[in-house]
Design an enzyme around this catalytic site. Sequence first.
Site, PDB file in Angstrom:
ATOM      1  N   ARG A 241       1.110  -1.807   0.102  1.00 36.03           N
ATOM      2  CA  ARG A 241      -0.193   0.469   0.211  1.00 36.03           C
ATOM      3  C   ARG A 241       0.672   1.273  -0.187  1.00 36.03           C
ATOM      4  O   ARG A 241       1.585   1.478   0.783  1.00 36.03           O
ATOM      5  CB  ARG A 241      -0.936  -0.204   0.914  1.00 36.03           C
ATOM      6  CG  ARG A 241      -2.247  -1.087   0.859  1.00 36.03           C
ATOM      7  CD  ARG A 241      -3.203  -0.669  -0.313  1.00 36.03           C
ATOM      8  NE  ARG A 241      -4.343  -1.350   0.080  1.00 36.03           N
ATOM      9  CZ  ARG A 241      -4.410  -2.036  -0.788  1.00 36.03           C
ATOM     10  NH1 ARG A 241      -3.807  -2.799  -1.899  1.00 36.03           N
ATOM     11  NH2 ARG A 241      -5.516  -3.176  -1.046  1.00 36.03           N
ATOM     12  N   GLU A 270      -1.630   8.236  -4.965  1.00 37.00           N
ATOM     13  CA  GLU A 270      -1.941   7.927  -5.658  1.00 37.00           C
ATOM     14  C   GLU A 270      -3.836   7.883  -6.709  1.00 37.00           C
ATOM     15  O   GLU A 270      -3.878   7.251  -7.809  1.00 37.00           O
ATOM     16  CB  GLU A 270      -1.679   5.951  -6.227  1.00 37.00           C
ATOM     17  CG  GLU A 270      -2.837   5.235  -5.605  1.00 37.00           C
ATOM     18  CD  GLU A 270      -2.162   3.523  -5.510  1.00 37.00           C
ATOM     19  OE1 GLU A 270      -3.173   2.894  -6.254  1.00 37.00           O
ATOM     20  OE2 GLU A 270      -1.095   3.346  -5.116  1.00 37.00           O
ATOM     21  N   HIS A 302       0.395   0.900  -9.922  1.00 42.05           N
ATOM     22  CA  HIS A 302      -0.111  -0.569  -9.246  1.00 42.05           C
ATOM     23  C   HIS A 302      -1.041  -1.808  -9.905  1.00 42.05           C
ATOM     24  O   HIS A 302      -2.035  -1.419 -10.492  1.00 42.05           O
ATOM     25  CB  HIS A 302      -2.021   0.148  -8.562  1.00 42.05           C
ATOM     26  CG  HIS A 302      -2.406  -0.737  -7.692  1.00 42.05           C
ATOM     27  ND1 HIS A 302      -2.091   0.486  -5.904  1.00 42.05           N
ATOM     28  CD2 HIS A 302      -2.328  -1.710  -6.753  1.00 42.05           C
ATOM     29  CE1 HIS A 302      -3.057  -0.306  -5.384  1.00 42.05           C
ATOM     30  NE2 HIS A 302      -2.663  -1.609  -5.898  1.00 42.05           N
TER      31      HIS A 302
END
Length: 343
Positions: A241, A270, A302
């Site tokens: 994360r 993000e 991601h």
Amino acid sequence: MAKERILMYASKQWSLNAYDYQIQKDQSPFEIVASPDLLGENTVHQAKGFKVVSIFVNDKLSAKTAEALANFGVGMVVLRCAGFDNVDVEACTQYGITVTRVPAYSPHAVAEFAIALLLGVNRKIHRASSKMLHGDFSLDGLVGWDLHGKTAGIIGTGQTGAIVANILHAFGMRVLCNDIYKNASLLLIPNLTYVDSLDEMLPQCDVVSLHCPLNAHTLRMVDAEFIHKCKRGFTLLNVARGGLVDSEALLKGLREGQVGAAGMDVYENETEIFFHDRREAGIHDDNLGRLLLLPQVLITPHQAFLTRDALGTIVETSLESIRQYLSGKRLHEVQHSLNKAPK
């Protein structure tokens, strides 16, 4: 038979394709309604008329949003991911909303990507590719180091962390692990040791890889103090994360050489950037802009989970949870529910 309409927030074509394929294959009575928007207080109105909505990693399901969903008649929220730090589960339970997730869609996909980041940033693969595209075939600036014989630290040894530990061990690295709960599968592996304290682990590690959840205790755990404790020139990996890492502290560590390199598939701010095409709009996050320009940093958007195998598991698991909900099961009764059973 009438089809059950499911609103998919944060929809992308690759995700829609995976759901459409599985629904047609199973001949399931579902229809996915796409919304490119993130779920939040300003977009929750889109859920009016739906019983089930689907969300992803950057949607925000606060208590206020949960109340609005309940008022609109939504009874189920299906996460297309494992993490749920973006969801107020307690509020959802209070309003009678069933919340499910996909706890283990493919730990191998994420673990393998962590290794790819390590190899890429260490052996300067991204820099080599960029140099060659510009006609520079020299080896200047491409020196890396052997992983074999070095020490790696794994923070969080759930499924993904354990797989990373095994792969790095197979590379001939000494592996140190830190977790509140020891993974039994790792305990008998030679040259792999659990260390109770990060103070003891960090100064020994050439590589530190993060595989822990984001919560109040781990938020920005990689701060200036953490970085100062690490071995000078260490490589940081984060496929967990973004909020685990304080980007200001990371930038300072990189500038000063305390951090030798960083490979990250996540970033603390993000939400409005990753999963979007920002070529025309630009990036208005100064820290991310600086990180992207540093040659010793490799950042990806991601994508660690993004394999056909993982997408298939996400789709199958989430659709089965929806079937159980529509069959009459509620809250904790549904598979992979985050709602706690009443005491």
